[in-house]
Design a protein around this motif. Structure first.
Motif, PDB file in Angstrom:
ATOM      1  N   PHE A  92       0.886  -1.435  -0.253  1.00  0.00           N
ATOM      2  CA  PHE A  92      -0.293   0.186   0.030  1.00  0.00           C
ATOM      3  C   PHE A  92       0.564   0.985   0.177  1.00  0.00           C
ATOM      4  N   ARG A  93       2.467   1.231   1.020  1.00  0.00           N
ATOM      5  CA  ARG A  93       2.820   2.604   0.870  1.00  0.00           C
ATOM      6  C   ARG A  93       3.267   2.877  -0.398  1.00  0.00           C
ATOM      7  N   ARG A  95       1.913   2.022  -2.960  1.00  0.00           N
ATOM      8  CA  ARG A  95       1.015   2.335  -4.215  1.00  0.00           C
ATOM      9  C   ARG A  95       1.284   1.277  -5.379  1.00  0.00           C
ATOM     10  N   SER A 114       0.285  -3.103 -10.730  1.00  0.00           N
ATOM     11  CA  SER A 114      -0.283  -1.512 -10.848  1.00  0.00           C
ATOM     12  C   SER A 114      -0.321  -1.087 -12.395  1.00  0.00           C
ATOM     13  N   SER A 122      10.744   1.485  -6.196  1.00  0.00           N
ATOM     14  CA  SER A 122       9.698   1.318  -5.085  1.00  0.00           C
ATOM     15  C   SER A 122       9.887   0.234  -4.137  1.00  0.00           C
TER      16      SER A 122
END
Length: 381
Positions: A92-93, A95, A114, A122
């Motif tokens: 979630f961090r 994304r 994604s 990331s």
């Protein structure tokens, strides 16, 4: 005549040698099992506080944001049932979405997706969480929107749990023990130096000088200690040295009274009068005769003074007037644990356990030394 002399020589040889007071005290102390157990406990606590933080595998200031308020356990973290929620939080961090997940032999295989092409930078969120190692990309889709990565699960153990921000409580208790024991020993040493000198001089001088010096002690006794600390905090920033000064400034008063009483009892003895007749100065008499003969009560009082100083420092730190962050002590940890008592009771139990064990051991050792140094006790066989 020859037989009489021979018999006297044989009786003198067979007579037991007189042992010194220090040898008798050591023998009494070694036969006092509770005192020996207390001494071993204190040595173990001191060694643990000195070397333990290097062996726990956690730095005292290290924060594990994903392992906040973990209960004491021998099991390694993250546990199998918490790996998936941890991965979803990290995704979630980043994304990203977790499409597939599999764990085997401490290695996690993830499929991340994604709507946009995934930036490989990331993936640094995984090792940054302290739960997983660096990620290795196994597959990448042509459009860059799906990645298959592999990472290993870290094995972290927190024997006494973690605090409200995710720091290892065992490491912090051991580091805090250094501060508490340092304050106890240093303040006691200052109290010994000041109190012994002041009390011995007052008792030896006697008369008007003794009366004036004792009235000064009475005035100092009348000053409220907490008010004295608050006044110091008004002029100086709260730190470790301020705590040492504040505690040492009041703890020498009792020592001075004890030494004065012993000096008054000793200065009328024949050996002190003989020293005065030989022309020795007051300072020489104090150093050579008075102070050495008061070592027994001094050692006992010092042993019992250390736990009182530690408890006093803990009280000040509990009120927020003692040791300040980033330094910590058992009193600071107890204050933090009291605020989280309902949700994390181990935060209070761990430092309180170290404090209670140390205080009990110091008091038991002090009682053992009092018995060992008492000249009125019979000689051990």
């Amino acid at each position: 005549m020859f037989h009489v002399e021979q018999r006297g020589a044989m009786m003198a040889a067979a007579a037991p040698r007189a042992r010194s007071l220090s040898a008798l005290a050591r023998q009494r102390l070694t036969r006092n099992r509770p005192a020996l157990a207390a001494l071993v406990t204190l040595v173990a606590v001191a060694l643990a506080c000195l070397a333990g933080p290097f062996l726990t595998g956690h730095a005292p200031e290290r924060i594990y944001p994903d392992l906040v308020r973990m209960k004491p356990s021998l099991a390694a973290h993250p546990q199998p049932d918490t790996v998936r929620p941890a991965i979803e939080r990290i995704a979630f961090r980043m994304r990203l979405a977790v499409e597939d997940y599999a764990i085997s032999d401490g290695t996690v295989r993830l499929t991340l997706a994604s709507p946009k092409p995934i930036n490989e930078r990331s993936l640094s969120y995984l090792p940054r969480s302290d739960l997983f190692g660096p990620a290795r990309i196994l597959e990448r889709s042509a459009d860059g929107r799906r990645l298959v990565v592999e990472t290993r699960v870290q094995r972290l153990r927190f024997l006494l749990g973690t605090d409200v921000v995710g720091r290892d409580l065992l490491t912090r208790c051991l580091v805090a023990g250094r501060i508490s024991l340092l304050i106890g020993l240093t303040a006691t040493l200052v109290a010994l130096l000041v109190g012994v000198g002041y009390g011995a001089l007052s008792g030896m001088l006697g008369g008007v000088s003794d009366a004036i010096m004792m009235r000064v002690l009475d005035v100092l006794y009348a000053l409220p200690f907490v008010f004295f600390v608050i006044v110091l905090l008004v002029f100086f920033r709260a730190n470790l040295w301020l705590v040492l000064v504040a505690v040492a400034a009041v703890e020498w008063l009792d020592m001075a009274r004890i030494v004065r009483t012993q000096t008054l009892a000793l200065k009328g003895r024949d050996f002190v009068r003989a020293a005065q007749a030989l022309g020795l100065t007051t300072g020489a008499i104090l150093i050579r005769h008075i102070v050495p003969n008061t070592l027994g009560p001094i050692v006992v009082a010092a042993t019992l003074l250390v736990p009182r100083v530690i408890l006093l420092e803990s009280f000040l730190s509990f009120l927020g007037l003692g040791v300040q962050e980033p330094a910590t002590s058992w009193g600071v940890l107890i204050a933090e644990g009291s605020r989280a008592l309902e949700s994390a009771p181990w935060m209070l139990g761990a430092p309180a356990g170290f404090l209670v064990v140390s205080l009990i051991a110091l008091n038991v050792l002090g009682d053992g030394l009092a018995d060992a140094l008492d000249p009125r006790l019979s000689e051990p066989r």
